[in-house]
Scaffold this motif. Sequence first.
Motif, PDB file in Angstrom:
ATOM      1  N   ALA A 145      -2.138   9.146  11.285  1.00  0.00           N
ATOM      2  CA  ALA A 145      -3.333   9.653  10.602  1.00  0.00           C
ATOM      3  C   ALA A 145      -4.107   8.508   9.956  1.00  0.00           C
ATOM      4  CB  ALA A 145      -2.935  10.679   9.546  1.00  0.00           C
ATOM      5  N   VAL A 146      -3.393   7.587   9.317  1.00  0.00           N
ATOM      6  CA  VAL A 146      -4.053   6.425   8.699  1.00  0.00           C
ATOM      7  C   VAL A 146      -4.766   5.604   9.772  1.00  0.00           C
ATOM      8  CG1 VAL A 146      -3.632   4.239   7.499  1.00  0.00           C
ATOM      9  CG2 VAL A 146      -2.490   6.323   6.724  1.00  0.00           C
ATOM     10  N   GLU A 147      -4.137   5.455  10.916  1.00  0.00           N
ATOM     11  CA  GLU A 147      -4.750   4.686  12.006  1.00  0.00           C
ATOM     12  C   GLU A 147      -6.008   5.391  12.536  1.00  0.00           C
ATOM     13  OE1 GLU A 147      -3.590   3.014  16.478  1.00  0.00           O
ATOM     14  OE2 GLU A 147      -2.026   3.711  15.107  1.00  0.00           O
ATOM     15  N   ARG A 148      -5.934   6.694  12.755  1.00  0.00           N
ATOM     16  CA  ARG A 148      -7.091   7.408  13.285  1.00  0.00           C
ATOM     17  C   ARG A 148      -8.261   7.432  12.291  1.00  0.00           C
ATOM     18  NH1 ARG A 148      -5.641  12.462  17.229  1.00  0.00           N
ATOM     19  NH2 ARG A 148      -3.542  11.824  17.896  1.00  0.00           N
ATOM     20  N   TYR A 161       4.600   8.471  -7.552  1.00  0.00           N
ATOM     21  CA  TYR A 161       3.172   8.133  -7.415  1.00  0.00           C
ATOM     22  C   TYR A 161       2.355   9.334  -7.840  1.00  0.00           C
ATOM     23  CZ  TYR A 161      -1.055   6.152  -5.292  1.00  0.00           C
ATOM     24  OH  TYR A 161      -2.305   5.634  -5.083  1.00  0.00           O
ATOM     25  N   GLU A 162       1.185   9.096  -8.432  1.00  0.00           N
ATOM     26  CA  GLU A 162       0.258  10.172  -8.761  1.00  0.00           C
ATOM     27  C   GLU A 162      -1.165   9.657  -8.660  1.00  0.00           C
ATOM     28  OE1 GLU A 162       0.844  11.645 -12.702  1.00  0.00           O
ATOM     29  OE2 GLU A 162       0.535   9.708 -13.656  1.00  0.00           O
ATOM     30  N   MET A 174       0.851  -1.197   0.000  1.00  0.00           N
ATOM     31  CA  MET A 174       0.000   0.000   0.000  1.00  0.00           C
ATOM     32  C   MET A 174       0.889   1.250   0.000  1.00  0.00           C
ATOM     33  SD  MET A 174      -3.228   1.023   0.062  1.00  0.00           S
ATOM     34  CE  MET A 174      -4.291  -0.188   0.860  1.00  0.00           C
ATOM     35  N   ASN A 175       0.498   2.243  -0.786  1.00  0.00           N
ATOM     36  CA  ASN A 175       1.310   3.454  -0.897  1.00  0.00           C
ATOM     37  C   ASN A 175       1.308   4.267   0.406  1.00  0.00           C
ATOM     38  OD1 ASN A 175      -0.407   6.130  -1.065  1.00  0.00           O
ATOM     39  ND2 ASN A 175      -1.585   4.608  -2.187  1.00  0.00           N
TER      40      ASN A 175
END
Length: 209
Positions: free
Chosen positions: A200-203, A153-154, A1-2
Amino acid sequence: MNRYHRFLNIEDCIPSVNFSQWNPENVTEWAQFHKTLQLDDLNNKNLLLFLEKLNMTSGWIEVFCTPPNNSGVIHSDSPIGEEWSKLIFQYSSLGSKMRWWTSEKSFIVSTDLTNISKELVPEIDGYVGGDRLGGNYHGRIRVAYDQDCKLEYEVEVGKCSLVNIGPLHSSYNPTNEHRLVITIALFDANTGNRILWDEAVERLYEYIR
């Protein structure tokens, strides 16, 4: 995952802002336009409740405009590359993208354009004339030239996304519209510290799609 971007299911939190108050149609270069807002300026109670629920807040909310058929400056918001996180809301220019890069030739500059020397950035005169002058905006960022960067990445960020603005990144707008976005830097409501990407991803896990 990016480690650059996640789509979010928070469309009821989209800020309601009148962009015409700033005449963005007159913007010809990304670096000329920069506005800051407060949470109350976003005119969406759902957004405030959303941030409160996740124990987050923001003291740094920005509005950016990328002109038609133009790109933003490749930069990192953090001079030392800390993986700061932001919410981003896009309002126009379907088909435009956000891009992330790596480079071995980046350098640190002031965000006050009057403090950047022509020796360091020869084209600086082409940017002066907008908002990033004197006391309007100040700080330091890391920047790099396109020819010295590798695209990693874009993505089309869509209406609502979480983005990592620690790595070098930029906007790309191949459309005939001005690309308008609001970004909200995420801070912990208790400590006041910047929320980094992994946290942030976790929250926001239950809102990621």
